[in-house]
Write an enzyme that holds these catalytic residues in place. Structure first.
Site, PDB file in Angstrom:
ATOM      1  N   ASP A  38      -3.004   1.275  -8.682  1.00  0.00           N
ATOM      2  CA  ASP A  38      -2.227   1.845  -7.871  1.00  0.00           C
ATOM      3  C   ASP A  38      -0.738   1.256  -7.733  1.00  0.00           C
ATOM      4  OD1 ASP A  38      -1.733   3.426  -5.504  1.00  0.00           O
ATOM      5  OD2 ASP A  38      -2.155   1.838  -4.154  1.00  0.00           O
TER       6      ASP A  38
ATOM      7  N   GLU B  15      -2.585   5.882 -10.895  1.00  0.00           N
ATOM      8  CA  GLU B  15      -2.260   6.974 -10.002  1.00  0.00           C
ATOM      9  C   GLU B  15      -1.021   7.395 -10.103  1.00  0.00           C
ATOM     10  OE1 GLU B  15      -4.029   7.603  -5.784  1.00  0.00           O
ATOM     11  OE2 GLU B  15      -2.089   6.430  -5.400  1.00  0.00           O
TER      12      GLU B  15
ATOM     13  N   ASP C 173      -4.377  -1.060  -1.189  1.00  0.00           N
ATOM     14  CA  ASP C 173      -4.045  -0.815  -2.447  1.00  0.00           C
ATOM     15  C   ASP C 173      -4.940  -1.136  -3.677  1.00  0.00           C
ATOM     16  OD1 ASP C 173      -0.653  -0.518  -2.111  1.00  0.00           O
ATOM     17  OD2 ASP C 173      -1.520  -1.977  -0.930  1.00  0.00           O
TER      18      ASP C 173
END
EC number: 3.1.21.10
Length: 162
Positions: A7, A67, A140
């Site tokens: 992330d 992501e 996260d």
């Protein structure tokens, strides 16, 4: 198969490594690369790059899942996160790893079954799917594990993350 989910972020870059064995997913390691607020952007990016190279060398993942950037109204934030994604992709490329990118809605669809799921729903499913005692923190980290799970579903079971 070992998947490193990431992330991206400059202050906190979450990562999570999962192992796929048949129908079973298990967490190998997870955490966050943190960079001090008072340091330059270049220094922060170097820390992210160096730490991710060390994580890749230690755990030897076969795939990296990242992501995709969700454009928000703060252009400055979007640009700095984009820079973090760049060094993440560079670390993966230098290691010769296959990189898979997923939109936040695809990750939610794969993990929860609903592309507009709430963050808490995703975190709870990460905990359940990986048989963890607690939801990984900070957020996260749970997000990074969710990205890895999405990649596992896509690669292992041919589930298209829409």
């Amino acid at each position: 198969m070992v998947i490193l989910g990431i992330d991206p972020g400059t202050a906190i870059c979450g990562y999570g490594l999962i192992e796929v064995q048949g129908n079973r997913l298990s967490a190998l390691a997870y955490g966050a690369v943190r960079t001090p607020a008072h340091t330059s952007q270049a220094s922060r990016l170097q820390t992210i790059f160096t730490d991710l190279e060390a994580i890749i060398a230690t755990y030897r993942p076969t795939h990296v899942a990242v992501e995709e950037l969700f454009f928000n109204r703060n252009v400055t934030t979007a640009l700095t996160v984009g820079q973090a994604r760049g060094v993440i992709l560079l670390a993966a490329a230098r290691a010769g790893l296959s990189v898979h990118e997923y939109k936040p809605s695809q990750v939610k669809q794969a993990v929860v079954g609903y592309g507009r799921a709430e963050k808490q729903q995703v975190q709870q499913m990460v905990r359940v799917l990986l048989a963890l005692e607690e939801i990984p923190k900070p957020d996260d980290v749970a997000d990074a594990l969710a990205v890895a799970i999405c990649c596992a579903h896509s690669l292992t079971w041919g589930v298209a993350c829409r």
